[in-house]
Design a protein around this motif. Structure first.
Motif, PDB file in Angstrom:
ATOM      1  N   GLY A 201       0.780  -1.233   0.000  1.00 52.99           N
ATOM      2  CA  GLY A 201       0.000   0.000   0.000  1.00 52.99           C
ATOM      3  C   GLY A 201       0.813   1.284   0.000  1.00 52.99           C
ATOM      4  O   GLY A 201       0.254   2.365   0.165  1.00 52.99           O
ATOM      5  N   VAL A 202       2.114   1.198  -0.210  1.00 59.57           N
ATOM      6  CA  VAL A 202       2.963   2.385  -0.213  1.00 59.57           C
ATOM      7  C   VAL A 202       2.957   3.003  -1.607  1.00 59.57           C
ATOM      8  O   VAL A 202       3.074   2.303  -2.613  1.00 59.57           O
ATOM      9  N   GLU A 203       2.824   4.320  -1.667  1.00 59.06           N
ATOM     10  CA  GLU A 203       2.946   5.026  -2.940  1.00 59.06           C
ATOM     11  C   GLU A 203       4.437   5.171  -3.231  1.00 59.06           C
ATOM     12  O   GLU A 203       5.148   5.925  -2.561  1.00 59.06           O
ATOM     13  N   VAL A 204       4.909   4.417  -4.208  1.00 53.79           N
ATOM     14  CA  VAL A 204       6.338   4.380  -4.523  1.00 53.79           C
ATOM     15  C   VAL A 204       6.525   4.726  -5.996  1.00 53.79           C
ATOM     16  O   VAL A 204       5.703   4.352  -6.843  1.00 53.79           O
ATOM     17  N   SER A 205       7.574   5.460  -6.290  1.00 52.09           N
ATOM     18  CA  SER A 205       7.831   5.878  -7.666  1.00 52.09           C
ATOM     19  C   SER A 205       8.136   4.679  -8.559  1.00 52.09           C
ATOM     20  O   SER A 205       8.418   3.582  -8.076  1.00 52.09           O
ATOM     21  N   GLU A 206       8.104   4.921  -9.841  1.00 50.25           N
ATOM     22  CA  GLU A 206       8.594   3.930 -10.788  1.00 50.25           C
ATOM     23  C   GLU A 206      10.114   3.862 -10.629  1.00 50.25           C
ATOM     24  O   GLU A 206      10.739   4.783 -10.090  1.00 50.25           O
ATOM     25  N   VAL A 207      10.713   2.790 -11.112  1.00 50.22           N
ATOM     26  CA  VAL A 207      12.171   2.658 -11.077  1.00 50.22           C
ATOM     27  C   VAL A 207      12.761   3.704 -12.020  1.00 50.22           C
ATOM     28  O   VAL A 207      12.212   3.979 -13.086  1.00 50.22           O
ATOM     29  N   PHE A 208      13.886   4.307 -11.592  1.00 48.36           N
ATOM     30  CA  PHE A 208      14.545   5.330 -12.401  1.00 48.36           C
ATOM     31  C   PHE A 208      16.051   5.287 -12.185  1.00 48.36           C
ATOM     32  O   PHE A 208      16.548   4.633 -11.268  1.00 48.36           O
ATOM     33  N   HIS A 209      16.758   6.007 -13.028  1.00 43.64           N
ATOM     34  CA  HIS A 209      18.193   6.231 -12.846  1.00 43.64           C
ATOM     35  C   HIS A 209      18.478   7.687 -13.187  1.00 43.64           C
ATOM     36  O   HIS A 209      17.634   8.383 -13.753  1.00 43.64           O
ATOM     37  N   ASP A 210      19.657   8.168 -12.823  1.00 43.95           N
ATOM     38  CA  ASP A 210      20.026   9.548 -13.067  1.00 43.95           C
ATOM     39  C   ASP A 210      20.605   9.680 -14.480  1.00 43.95           C
ATOM     40  O   ASP A 210      21.380   8.825 -14.925  1.00 43.95           O
ATOM     41  N   ALA A 211      20.258  10.736 -15.177  1.00 46.20           N
ATOM     42  CA  ALA A 211      20.712  10.956 -16.551  1.00 46.20           C
ATOM     43  C   ALA A 211      22.234  10.994 -16.656  1.00 46.20           C
ATOM     44  O   ALA A 211      22.789  10.614 -17.672  1.00 46.20           O
ATOM     45  N   GLU A 212      22.892  11.432 -15.589  1.00 52.25           N
ATOM     46  CA  GLU A 212      24.351  11.537 -15.616  1.00 52.25           C
ATOM     47  C   GLU A 212      25.030  10.360 -14.926  1.00 52.25           C
ATOM     48  O   GLU A 212      26.236  10.375 -14.698  1.00 52.25           O
ATOM     49  N   GLY A 213      24.239   9.355 -14.550  1.00 51.09           N
ATOM     50  CA  GLY A 213      24.820   8.159 -13.941  1.00 51.09           C
ATOM     51  C   GLY A 213      25.209   8.318 -12.486  1.00 51.09           C
ATOM     52  O   GLY A 213      26.045   7.582 -11.978  1.00 51.09           O
ATOM     53  N   GLY A 214      24.591   9.250 -11.783  1.00 51.00           N
ATOM     54  CA  GLY A 214      24.913   9.476 -10.379  1.00 51.00           C
ATOM     55  C   GLY A 214      23.766   9.130  -9.457  1.00 51.00           C
ATOM     56  O   GLY A 214      22.873   8.351  -9.802  1.00 51.00           O
ATOM     57  N   LEU A 215      23.789   9.742  -8.282  1.00 58.23           N
ATOM     58  CA  LEU A 215      22.734   9.547  -7.288  1.00 58.23           C
ATOM     59  C   LEU A 215      21.582  10.512  -7.561  1.00 58.23           C
ATOM     60  O   LEU A 215      21.772  11.541  -8.217  1.00 58.23           O
ATOM     61  N   PRO A 216      20.401  10.199  -7.041  1.00 59.28           N
ATOM     62  CA  PRO A 216      19.256  11.094  -7.251  1.00 59.28           C
ATOM     63  C   PRO A 216      19.522  12.489  -6.708  1.00 59.28           C
ATOM     64  O   PRO A 216      20.144  12.656  -5.653  1.00 59.28           O
ATOM     65  N   ARG A 217      19.067  13.474  -7.431  1.00 61.54           N
ATOM     66  CA  ARG A 217      19.238  14.875  -7.032  1.00 61.54           C
ATOM     67  C   ARG A 217      18.099  15.297  -6.119  1.00 61.54           C
ATOM     68  O   ARG A 217      16.973  14.837  -6.263  1.00 61.54           O
ATOM     69  N   ALA A 218      18.405  16.190  -5.201  1.00 62.84           N
ATOM     70  CA  ALA A 218      17.407  16.639  -4.229  1.00 62.84           C
ATOM     71  C   ALA A 218      16.192  17.269  -4.901  1.00 62.84           C
ATOM     72  O   ALA A 218      15.082  17.142  -4.401  1.00 62.84           O
ATOM     73  N   ASN A 219      16.380  17.916  -6.039  1.00 64.99           N
ATOM     74  CA  ASN A 219      15.260  18.574  -6.708  1.00 64.99           C
ATOM     75  C   ASN A 219      14.499  17.643  -7.647  1.00 64.99           C
ATOM     76  O   ASN A 219      13.558  18.065  -8.309  1.00 64.99           O
ATOM     77  N   GLY A 220      14.918  16.365  -7.724  1.00 66.94           N
ATOM     78  CA  GLY A 220      14.231  15.397  -8.575  1.00 66.94           C
ATOM     79  C   GLY A 220      14.612  15.495 -10.040  1.00 66.94           C
ATOM     80  O   GLY A 220      14.107  14.742 -10.859  1.00 66.94           O
ATOM     81  N   GLY A 221      15.496  16.415 -10.395  1.00 70.92           N
ATOM     82  CA  GLY A 221      15.896  16.587 -11.785  1.00 70.92           C
ATOM     83  C   GLY A 221      16.785  15.460 -12.278  1.00 70.92           C
ATOM     84  O   GLY A 221      17.415  14.747 -11.502  1.00 70.92           O
ATOM     85  N   GLY A 222      16.830  15.300 -13.582  1.00 70.98           N
ATOM     86  CA  GLY A 222      17.718  14.332 -14.202  1.00 70.98           C
ATOM     87  C   GLY A 222      17.274  12.885 -14.129  1.00 70.98           C
ATOM     88  O   GLY A 222      18.034  11.990 -14.497  1.00 70.98           O
ATOM     89  N   ARG A 223      16.039  12.643 -13.688  1.00 73.90           N
ATOM     90  CA  ARG A 223      15.570  11.255 -13.583  1.00 73.90           C
ATOM     91  C   ARG A 223      15.163  10.711 -14.946  1.00 73.90           C
ATOM     92  O   ARG A 223      14.438  11.360 -15.691  1.00 73.90           O
TER      93      ARG A 223
END
Length: 148
Positions: free
Chosen positions: A87-109
């Protein structure tokens, strides 16, 4: 000298509501002590050596202000499906456009798994009822020197 991270304090508005949320994820209750503003609850994710501590009097941080907590999983798609099934609202699987960790602002996904399903770079995210943000991070091969 041995040092181990024991627990992370999460700022929450309602300890009981937060406890119920994390318990529904299958996290083990280690402690539930006190009442009212002094109530403290400790829960541990399955197979984790680190716990979370919930309590209104433990921090001056605003409820929901914690971001970038990581839960390491062997299979991010399976972990995402299990959370959604609970029952958890969870995002779809994603990766960062530049191959790094997720950005705080959600950009680059970028939707989907990291190219070649590279270890460390596939994610999904969810929030608890207060807005504390968690990431599922798929790690299949650890960097040299890192322990499970």
């Amino acid at each position: 000298m041995d040092m181990k991270l024991e627990f992370v304090v999460l700022p929450v508005a309602d300890v009981g509501r937060a406890k119920n949320f994390y318990a529904a994820l299958g996290w083990r209750e280690d402690a539930d002590i006190g009442e009212g503003d002094g109530r403290v609850v400790q829960l541990t994710p399955p197979r984790s050596g680190c716990s979370i501590m919930l309590g209104r009097s433990l921090t001056t941080a605003a409820p929901g202000s914690t971001q970038g907590l990581y839960l390491v999983v062997d299979d991010v798609e399976a972990a995402r499906a299990e959370l959604a099934g609970r029952g958890v609202e969870v995002s779809e699987v994603f990766h960062d456009a530049e191959g790094g960790l997720p950005r705080a602002n959600g950009g680059g996904r970028v939707p989907g798994l990291a190219p070649e399903r590279a270890s460390y770079f596939s994610f999904a995210s969810f929030s608890d009822p207060d807005g504390n943000v968690w990431f599922l991070q798929e790690i299949t091969t650890r960097l040299p020197g890192r322990l499970w």
